[in-house]
Scaffold this active site. Structure first.
Site, PDB file in Angstrom:
ATOM      1  CB  SER A  45      -0.910   0.023   1.226  1.00 15.96           C
ATOM      2  OG  SER A  45      -1.627  -1.181   1.329  1.00 15.96           O
TER       3      SER A  45
HETATM    4  N1  SAH Z   1      -0.557  -4.515   3.816  1.00 15.51           N
HETATM    5  C1  SAH Z   1       0.229  -5.137   2.769  1.00 15.51           C
HETATM    6  C2  SAH Z   1      -0.391  -4.935   1.414  1.00 15.51           C
HETATM    7  C3  SAH Z   1      -1.568  -5.745   1.242  1.00 15.51           C
HETATM    8  S1  SAH Z   1      -2.059  -6.021  -0.412  1.00 15.51           S
HETATM    9  C4  SAH Z   1       1.616  -4.583   2.742  1.00 15.51           C
HETATM   10  O1  SAH Z   1       1.900  -3.685   3.502  1.00 15.51           O
HETATM   11  O2  SAH Z   1       2.428  -5.083   1.947  1.00 15.51           O
HETATM   12  C5  SAH Z   1      -3.443  -7.014   0.038  1.00 15.51           C
HETATM   13  C6  SAH Z   1      -3.134  -8.423   0.369  1.00 15.51           C
HETATM   14  O3  SAH Z   1      -4.341  -9.041   0.771  1.00 15.51           O
HETATM   15  C7  SAH Z   1      -2.601  -9.249  -0.792  1.00 15.51           C
HETATM   16  O4  SAH Z   1      -1.379  -9.797  -0.449  1.00 15.51           O
HETATM   17  C8  SAH Z   1      -3.664 -10.323  -0.986  1.00 15.51           C
HETATM   18  O5  SAH Z   1      -3.143 -11.580  -1.363  1.00 15.51           O
HETATM   19  C9  SAH Z   1      -4.288 -10.383   0.388  1.00 15.51           C
HETATM   20  N2  SAH Z   1      -5.629 -10.954   0.482  1.00 15.51           N
HETATM   21  C10 SAH Z   1      -6.674 -10.849  -0.362  1.00 15.51           C
HETATM   22  N3  SAH Z   1      -7.736 -11.531   0.111  1.00 15.51           N
HETATM   23  C11 SAH Z   1      -7.347 -12.077   1.297  1.00 15.51           C
HETATM   24  C12 SAH Z   1      -7.994 -12.886   2.288  1.00 15.51           C
HETATM   25  N4  SAH Z   1      -9.252 -13.300   2.169  1.00 15.51           N
HETATM   26  N5  SAH Z   1      -7.275 -13.244   3.379  1.00 15.51           N
HETATM   27  C13 SAH Z   1      -5.998 -12.848   3.546  1.00 15.51           C
HETATM   28  N6  SAH Z   1      -5.342 -12.091   2.638  1.00 15.51           N
HETATM   29  C14 SAH Z   1      -6.012 -11.701   1.537  1.00 15.51           C
END
Ligand code: SAH
Length: 205
Positions: free
Chosen positions: A52
């Protein structure tokens, strides 16, 4: 970055700003992207996912009004960057990632960089992480069609959820505050996140 993109745009929670200044974002992005690590933009981290934008990470943590003693659930570990920052603001951080190719590297990276206190789980975060509930704060880096009921159930009375909600293209970041069995909802800003895919999220396409 902290002065220009965060404080300069109105963020004021000193504990969050200090945590943002402390965590090296470059250590969470692929090597070829290090030069862009401090630009205020989301970055690709592999597996079609993104880390993000710093402003959104900081704004989310500030909106969650985290106390030092709080237990925090982070949905969507991704690179682990958000969880690392959160771990400097909250007492305990639990983070769930559905993709193995992100969860395992993130877990190793967090340990290597000294954030070994963050607990990472491979699984569907749309149903929360019931074993460690209740949480004071739940934050999410992926957007579902609505706030999953499981998150509301796993939130302590007085606790806050800060998460994006919407379809795959347009979402709003909202804050839910639990008051007994009721939840106050406030709109924070328009955002664009990757989809939350799971039982209480969007279906896999
Ligand atoms: N906060 C993270 C960025 C997140 S991007 C950072 O700082 O790098 C969002 C993430 O959510 C992705 O890696 C994606 O695979 C994950 N995601 C999507 N659906 C999900 C779910 N149901 N449970 C856990 N993770 C999920």
């Amino acid at each position: 970055m902290v002065e220009r993109d965060l404080r300069g745009r109105g963020l004021a929670d000193e504990r969050v700003l200090r945590a943002m200044a402390h965590v090296p974002r470059e250590d969470f992005v692929p090597r070829w992207m290090r030069r862009s690590a401090y630009a205020d933009q989301p970055l690709e981290i592999g597996a079609g996912q993104t880390i993000s934008q710093p402003y959104v990470v900081a704004a989310t943590l500030e909106a969650a009004r985290i106390a030092e003693s709080d237990r925090l659930l982070d949905i969507g570990t991704g690179s682990g960057y958000g969880a690392a920052v959160a771990s400097l603001v909250a007492a305990e951080v639990f983070s769930v990632e559905r993709l193995r190719d992100l969860a395992r590297p993130a877990e190793r990276r967090l340990a290597r960089l000294g954030y070994g206190g963050v607990r990472v789980r491979l699984g569907d975060g749309s149903v929360g992480w019931p074993e460690h509930a209740p949480y004071d704060v739940i934050i999410a880096g992926a957007a579902g069609p609505a706030i999953p009921p499981a998150w509301k159930e796993q939130l302590r009375d007085g606790g806050r959820i800060v998460a994006p909600v919407g379809n795959r293209l347009e979402q709003r970041l909202v804050r839910l505050t639990r008051r007994g069995s009721a939840f106050d909802e406030e709109f924070l800003m328009d955002v664009r996140y990757v989809p939350l895919i799971g039982e209480q999220g969007h279906s896999e396409r």
